[in-house]
Motif scaffolding. Structure first.
Motif, short mmCIF file in Angstrom:
data_model
loop_
_atom_site.label_atom_id
_atom_site.label_comp_id
_atom_site.label_asym_id
_atom_site.label_seq_id
_atom_site.Cartn_x
_atom_site.Cartn_y
_atom_site.Cartn_z
N LEU A 43 -8.23 143.51 105.97
CA LEU A 43 -7.35 142.47 106.49
C LEU A 43 -7.08 142.78 107.95
O LEU A 43 -6.53 143.84 108.27
CB LEU A 43 -6.04 142.41 105.70
CG LEU A 43 -5.01 141.37 106.17
CD1 LEU A 43 -5.58 139.96 106.11
CD2 LEU A 43 -3.73 141.49 105.35
N HIS A 45 -5.18 141.64 111.39
CA HIS A 45 -4.11 140.83 111.95
C HIS A 45 -4.33 140.65 113.45
O HIS A 45 -4.89 141.52 114.12
CB HIS A 45 -2.75 141.51 111.75
CG HIS A 45 -2.40 141.77 110.32
ND1 HIS A 45 -2.07 140.78 109.44
CD2 HIS A 45 -2.34 142.94 109.62
CE1 HIS A 45 -1.80 141.31 108.26
NE2 HIS A 45 -1.97 142.62 108.33
N LYS A 49 -8.39 133.90 118.56
CA LYS A 49 -8.92 132.58 118.19
C LYS A 49 -9.58 131.99 119.43
O LYS A 49 -8.92 131.34 120.25
CB LYS A 49 -7.80 131.68 117.68
CG LYS A 49 -6.96 132.30 116.58
CD LYS A 49 -7.76 132.55 115.31
CE LYS A 49 -8.04 131.28 114.55
NZ LYS A 49 -8.70 131.55 113.25
N GLU A 68 -11.99 134.78 105.25
CA GLU A 68 -10.94 133.80 105.02
C GLU A 68 -9.92 133.91 106.14
O GLU A 68 -9.31 134.97 106.33
CB GLU A 68 -10.28 134.03 103.67
CG GLU A 68 -11.24 133.88 102.49
CD GLU A 68 -10.58 134.19 101.16
OE1 GLU A 68 -9.38 134.58 101.16
OE2 GLU A 68 -11.26 134.06 100.12
N GLU A 69 -9.75 132.83 106.90
CA GLU A 69 -8.86 132.81 108.04
C GLU A 69 -7.55 132.12 107.70
O GLU A 69 -7.53 131.06 107.10
CB GLU A 69 -9.52 132.11 109.22
CG GLU A 69 -10.79 132.79 109.70
CD GLU A 69 -11.45 132.04 110.84
OE1 GLU A 69 -11.01 132.21 111.99
OE2 GLU A 69 -12.40 131.27 110.57
N ASN A 70 -6.47 132.75 108.13
CA ASN A 70 -5.13 132.17 107.96
C ASN A 70 -4.36 132.43 109.25
O ASN A 70 -3.78 133.50 109.43
CB ASN A 70 -4.42 132.79 106.76
CG ASN A 70 -3.03 132.20 106.54
OD1 ASN A 70 -2.70 131.15 107.09
ND2 ASN A 70 -2.21 132.87 105.74
N GLY A 71 -4.41 131.46 110.15
CA GLY A 71 -3.81 131.68 111.46
C GLY A 71 -4.57 132.77 112.19
O GLY A 71 -5.79 132.71 112.33
N ASP A 73 -4.78 135.83 111.14
CA ASP A 73 -5.20 136.84 110.17
C ASP A 73 -6.57 136.48 109.61
O ASP A 73 -6.90 135.30 109.43
CB ASP A 73 -4.21 136.93 109.00
CG ASP A 73 -2.86 137.51 109.42
OD1 ASP A 73 -2.79 138.10 110.52
OD2 ASP A 73 -1.90 137.38 108.66
N ALA A 74 -7.36 137.50 109.33
CA ALA A 74 -8.67 137.29 108.73
C ALA A 74 -8.88 138.32 107.62
O ALA A 74 -8.75 139.52 107.86
CB ALA A 74 -9.78 137.40 109.76
#
Length: 436
Positions: A43, A45, A49, A68-71, A73-74
Motif C-alpha cells: 500500500l 500513500h 497523480k 487499485e487507486e483510491n485518491g 493511495d495505491a
C-alpha cells in the motif's frame, strides 16, 4: 485559462505563502516498481497523480499487476502473465518508465514491446539495454540502442556482474538495481565513464531497496563518488509506504521567495529526505536566501537581492532551469555546471533556456556542461511567447521569470502535467498570497 497558453503572473511585491506539494515522481515510481516485485501486496500513500506516474501504473498493469487507486493511495498486488504473452508498454516521455520497466519485463514470461513519445526515442537507453543483454536478457531493438524495443522475457534473469557508462543518466543504474533482488544471482553494477549525474537518485534507490528488505552494497573505486553497487538475490517486501513531497517541484516556489524577497513555506518537508534536500537548500542559501524550520514546515526567505553564484548542480539537475531564471534576475553573473546531460532530457534544456531568455534581452550562453548567465534588463517582446518544448521544467522556468518580467505568455503550459498537473493554479495562488 487556455490549456495551451498561460500568462505567467508578475509579483507586485514579496510573495508570502504556505504550500503543500504533490508527491515525488522519483519516489512514487520507485515505490511502484518495488511493490510490483514484492512477495505480498503493498500500500503506497501519497502517490503522485501525474502523467509519469500514470504511465508507470499502466505499465505495471500491462505486466500483470493489480493496481487499485483510491485518491493518492495505491494498493498493488503482484501478478503474473501467461506464458508466451505479448504486451505493450507506453513510456510516454518518462525516463523512469523507460529505464525502470525493461528489467521488470524481463522477469515475466512475455514479449514486452516498449515505445513512447517521439522525444523518448532520442533519450539515452542503449547502455541499459546492453547491460541487460550481458545479464542474460534477450532484447530486440534492431541495433538502435533506443526506443522502440522489445524485451523477450523468460520469467527469470541470470544476473551477475556488468559494467556500463551511466554518465547519460543515473536512471540507467537504478533501472538495474531495482529489479536485481529478483535476478537469480543478483547484480554487480560498475560504472565506467564520466561522472554519473544525480547520484542522490541512486542513493534513493539504494535506501528504498534496503527498506524493502534487499541487501545492497555501494562502493567507490577512487574513494570519492560511488561507482559500484552490488545487490544480492532475495525477497522484496515494500509493505506500507508513504511518498515524500516532490522537492524538485518545490524548487520554483522557493526560487520565488528568493526573487521577490518574500517567504515561502513548504509543508511536510521531510526531516531525513530520500531526495537531495541539502543540496537544494545550499544553493538557495548561497544565492541569498535564509532557511528556517518550524512545526509548519520548511521556510525559505529572500533578502531582496539575488546573488550571482558558481554552483555544480550535478546532484540536483532538476533545479537548473528555475535557478537559471532566478540567476537571470540576479545582481551579478552566475555559472551552473554539471548539467550537460540535461541536453538529452525532455528537451535539450540548455539550448532551450538560452534561446528563450536571450529572446527577452538576456545574456545566457552554454558551457560544455552547463550555463553562464549574465543578468540584463529583460522584457517580453511583443508577439513573442515562451516556448516550453514539451518540457515541464521549462514551464517552471517561465513562471520564475514572470515574477520579475511582466507579460510572459507561456506556450503549451499543459506539458507541466507530466509531474505537476496543478502547477499553474498553485503558482497563481502563491503570487496572490493564498495558503494551501
Amino acid at each position: 485559462m487556455d490549456s495551451g497558453r498561460w500568462l505567467a503572473p508578475s509579483a507586485l511585491g514579496p510573495v508570502r505563502a504556505t504550500l503543500r506539494l504533490p508527491g515525488s515522481k522519483s519516489i512514487t515510481n520507485r515505490a511502484l516498481i518495488l511493490a510490483a516485485l514484492s512477495d505480498s501486496p503493498s500500500l503506497v500513500h501519497g502517490v503522485l497523480k501525474a502523467r509519469d506516474s500514470s504511465l508507470a501504473i499502466a505499465a505495471l498493469r500491462a505486466l500483470g499487476c493489480t493496481v487499485e487507486e483510491n485518491g493518492a493511495d495505491a494498493a498493488i498486488t503482484p501478478g503474473a502473465l501467461p506464458l508466451g504473452s505479448a504486451v505493450s508498454v507506453d513510456v510516454g516521455n518518462s525516463g523512469t518508465v523507460m529505464r525502470f520497466l525493461p528489467a521488470v519485463a524481463a522477469l515475466t514470461p512475455a514479449a514486452v514491446a516498449f515505445d513512447g513519445d517521439p522525444r523518448a526515442r532520442e533519450r539515452p537507453v542503449g547502455a541499459l539495454l546492453s547491460a541487460l543483454r550481458t545479464l542474460g536478457v534477450s532484447i530486440d531493438d534492431d541495433g538502435r540502442g533506443a526506443l522502440p524495443f522489445t524485451v523477450h522475457g523468460t520469467g527469470s534473469v541470470p544476473g551477475g556482474p556488468v559494467t556500463l557508462d551511466a554518465s547519460g543518466s543515473s536512471q540507467l543504474v537504478s533501472g538495474l538495481l531495482l529489479a536485481a533482488p529478483r535476478f537469480t544471482n543478483g547484480v554487480e553494477v560498475r560504472h565506467s565513464g564520466p561522472p554519473v549525474p544525480s547520484l542522490p537518485h541512486i542513493e534513493m534507490t539504494v535506501r528504498m531497496l534496503r527498506d524493502a528488505g534487499a541487501s545492497v552494497e555501494a562502493g567507490s573505486s577512487d574513494g570519492d563518488r560511488p561507482d559500484f553497487w552490488r545487490v544480492a538475490p532475495g525477497p522484496v517486501n515494500l509493505g506500507e509506504f508513504t511518498v515524500e513531497p516532490d522537492l524538485s517541484n518545490a524548487g520554483p516556489f522557493l526560487a520565488a521567495a528568493l526573487v521577490t524577497g518574500g517567504s515561502v513555506t513548504i509543508r511536510d518537508w521531510p526531516e531525513n529526505s530520500l531526495q537531495a534536500a541539502d543540496a537544494i537548500l545550499d544553493v538557495l542559501t548561497r544565492m541569498g536566501a535564509t532557511v528556517t524550520r518550524s512545526a509548519t514546515g520548511l521556510t525559505v526567505t529572500g533578502s531582496g537581492t539575488v546573488n550571482g553564484v558558481e554552483a555544480d548542480l550535478r546532484d540536483i539537475p532538476e533545479m537548473c532551469l528555475p535557478l537559471t531564471s532566478a540567476a537571470a534576475l540576479a545582481a551579478g553573473p552566475s555559472a551552473f555546471t554539471g548539467v550537460g546531460h540535461t541536453r538529452a532530457q525532455e528537451t535539450d534544456r540548455l539550448a532551450a533556456i538560452v534561446k528563450e531568455i536571450n529572446a527577452m534581452g538576456g545574456e545566457v550562453s552554454e558551457l560544455p556542461d552547463g550555463l553562464s548567465i549574465r543578468p540584463r534588463p529583460l522584457h517580453a517582446p511583443a508577439g513573442h511567447a515562451f516556448e516550453t518544448y514539451d518540457d515541464h521544467r521549462m514551464v517552471m522556468a517561465a513562471a520564475v521569470l514572470g515574477l520579475g518580467v511582466p507579460g510572459i505568455e507561456v506556450l503549451n503550459v499543459a506539458t507541466v502535467g507530466k509531474t505537476f498537473p496543478g502547477f499553474t493554479e498553485a503558482w497563481e495562488s502563491l503570487v496572490r498570497g493564498d495558503d494551501s
